[in-house]
Design an enzyme around this catalytic site. Sequence first.
Site, PDB file in Angstrom:
ATOM      1  N   GLY A  70      22.058 -19.374  18.827  1.00 19.01           N
ATOM      2  CA  GLY A  70      22.462 -18.326  18.105  1.00 19.01           C
ATOM      3  C   GLY A  70      22.742 -19.037  16.777  1.00 19.01           C
ATOM      4  O   GLY A  70      23.626 -20.055  16.806  1.00 19.01           O
TER       5      GLY A  70
ATOM      6  N   ARG B 233      17.776 -28.028  14.821  1.00 22.56           N
ATOM      7  CA  ARG B 233      16.722 -26.881  15.066  1.00 22.56           C
ATOM      8  C   ARG B 233      16.347 -26.440  13.562  1.00 22.56           C
ATOM      9  O   ARG B 233      17.596 -26.326  12.717  1.00 22.56           O
ATOM     10  CB  ARG B 233      17.690 -25.980  15.746  1.00 22.56           C
ATOM     11  CG  ARG B 233      17.747 -26.070  17.167  1.00 22.56           C
ATOM     12  CD  ARG B 233      18.110 -24.913  18.069  1.00 22.56           C
ATOM     13  NE  ARG B 233      16.917 -23.946  18.058  1.00 22.56           N
ATOM     14  CZ  ARG B 233      17.142 -22.749  18.539  1.00 22.56           C
ATOM     15  NH1 ARG B 233      18.084 -22.468  19.043  1.00 22.56           N
ATOM     16  NH2 ARG B 233      15.880 -22.072  18.814  1.00 22.56           N
TER      17      ARG B 233
ATOM     18  N   ASP C 102      18.186 -15.169  11.835  1.00 27.66           N
ATOM     19  CA  ASP C 102      18.299 -16.671  11.789  1.00 27.66           C
ATOM     20  C   ASP C 102      18.373 -17.220  10.463  1.00 27.66           C
ATOM     21  O   ASP C 102      18.937 -18.290   9.950  1.00 27.66           O
ATOM     22  CB  ASP C 102      17.491 -17.572  12.619  1.00 27.66           C
ATOM     23  CG  ASP C 102      17.796 -17.489  13.885  1.00 27.66           C
ATOM     24  OD1 ASP C 102      17.728 -16.746  14.853  1.00 27.66           O
ATOM     25  OD2 ASP C 102      18.524 -18.440  14.288  1.00 27.66           O
TER      26      ASP C 102
ATOM     27  N   ASN D  76      13.633 -14.419  12.630  1.00 26.48           N
ATOM     28  CA  ASN D  76      14.520 -13.996  13.846  1.00 26.48           C
ATOM     29  C   ASN D  76      13.813 -14.186  15.031  1.00 26.48           C
ATOM     30  O   ASN D  76      12.476 -14.681  15.102  1.00 26.48           O
ATOM     31  CB  ASN D  76      15.176 -12.695  13.755  1.00 26.48           C
ATOM     32  CG  ASN D  76      16.190 -12.357  14.889  1.00 26.48           C
ATOM     33  OD1 ASN D  76      17.160 -13.089  15.105  1.00 26.48           O
ATOM     34  ND2 ASN D  76      15.956 -11.423  15.656  1.00 26.48           N
TER      35      ASN D  76
HETATM   36  O1  MRU Z   1      16.668 -19.256  19.814  1.00 28.26           O
HETATM   37  P1  MRU Z   1      17.975 -18.760  19.316  1.00 28.26           P
HETATM   38  O2  MRU Z   1      18.559 -18.242  20.868  1.00 28.26           O
HETATM   39  O3  MRU Z   1      18.856 -19.699  18.944  1.00 28.26           O
HETATM   40  O4  MRU Z   1      17.706 -17.471  18.637  1.00 28.26           O
HETATM   41  C1  MRU Z   1      18.819 -16.551  18.200  1.00 28.26           C
HETATM   42  C2  MRU Z   1      18.243 -15.681  17.769  1.00 28.26           C
HETATM   43  O5  MRU Z   1      17.060 -15.506  17.131  1.00 28.26           O
HETATM   44  C3  MRU Z   1      19.359 -14.540  17.065  1.00 28.26           C
HETATM   45  O6  MRU Z   1      18.987 -13.252  17.052  1.00 28.26           O
HETATM   46  C4  MRU Z   1      20.068 -15.021  15.781  1.00 28.26           C
HETATM   47  O7  MRU Z   1      20.442 -16.366  15.807  1.00 28.26           O
HETATM   48  C5  MRU Z   1      21.151 -14.210  15.505  1.00 28.26           C
HETATM   49  S1  MRU Z   1      22.631 -14.623  16.548  1.00 28.26           S
HETATM   50  C6  MRU Z   1      23.823 -13.613  15.987  1.00 28.26           C
END
Ligand code: MRU
Length: 316
Positions: free
Chosen positions: A47, A80, A219, A229
């Site tokens: 996240g 990431r 993101d 996202n």
């Molecule tokens: O791969 P992740 O679980 O880190 O991806 C998370 C997302 O895509 C969320 O929608 C984004 O980070 C926003 S979290 C408040």
Amino acid sequence: MEVKAFYWKGDALELLDQRELPEKEVWLRLKDYREVAQAIRDMAVRGAPAIGCVAAYGFVLGVRSGEDPEKVYETLKNTRPTAYNLFWALDRMKKVFEEGKDIEAEARAIEEEDYQANKRMGEIGQSLIPHGARVLTHCNTGALATAGWGTALGVIRSAHYAGKNIFVWVDETRPYLQGSRLTAWELLRENIPHSIITDSTAGFLMKRGMVDCVIVGADRITKDYYVANKIGTYALSVLAKAHGIPFYVVAPKSTFDRGYTTEDSIVIEERSEREVKFIKGIPVAPENSPALHLAFDITPPENITAIITEEGIIKL
Ligand code: MRU
């Protein structure tokens, strides 16, 4: 009760290992910045806002251990590639270090500011949610993905606590299953009515008039409002547009890319095909079939009704 994804303990970072949820609540105690980098890479924490906060504490651990600050910065940065909050938080930490200021206080401030931003976005965003709405969300954008409360899930929380009697459709979110494993777990803890659906169910529910709005997180958001996202967000935006359903993005200003990143220059993380071909170690595909695992996609502004930030609503 609202959960927390991490706690700063002064000499260590405690992380709820999200790979183990919902079956087990396992806490990791990390004292080395390299362990923090590994936890981000392996998605023990995930996240965008949570990644930013945790990286900031990782920077504190690394610098205090006597490691070269540039190396700490680069190691944490190269975990990431898509979530902008990671770069935003690390740049902020590096600047404070270079100015000779208190880096621990800065990491704490990043965490606190994120929590306050989420609460504010919840208040602002819930005003857009009608009473009795059936809200569809994707991935996990809740307390687990942030310093607490959540972005898109924070708006859902705020609408629920405002007594709006809402119902949540929870996209399973293949392949990491952030929806069914994490979002459903958060909603269940707070008795927020919901149902998990497979990702491919969303379109048909919209066709049947069973979805009133879609709310997702982000993101990275470019200056011209392209939104990176979780993979599947773009498809949902196309479906929502085709069915005349409002599509909202909820993200703090720390997700807004301050550089000149364009739709085409956003780095889309490609993760291991193993995460597609296995679920919790159990194979769900032929061993020799290749798989493509893009972790994010990009939604264009014309598919977005509004972006909700802690500073207000951006209507698109
Ligand atoms: O791969 P992740 O679980 O880190 O991806 C998370 C997302 O895509 C969320 O929608 C984004 O980070 C926003 S979290 C408040």
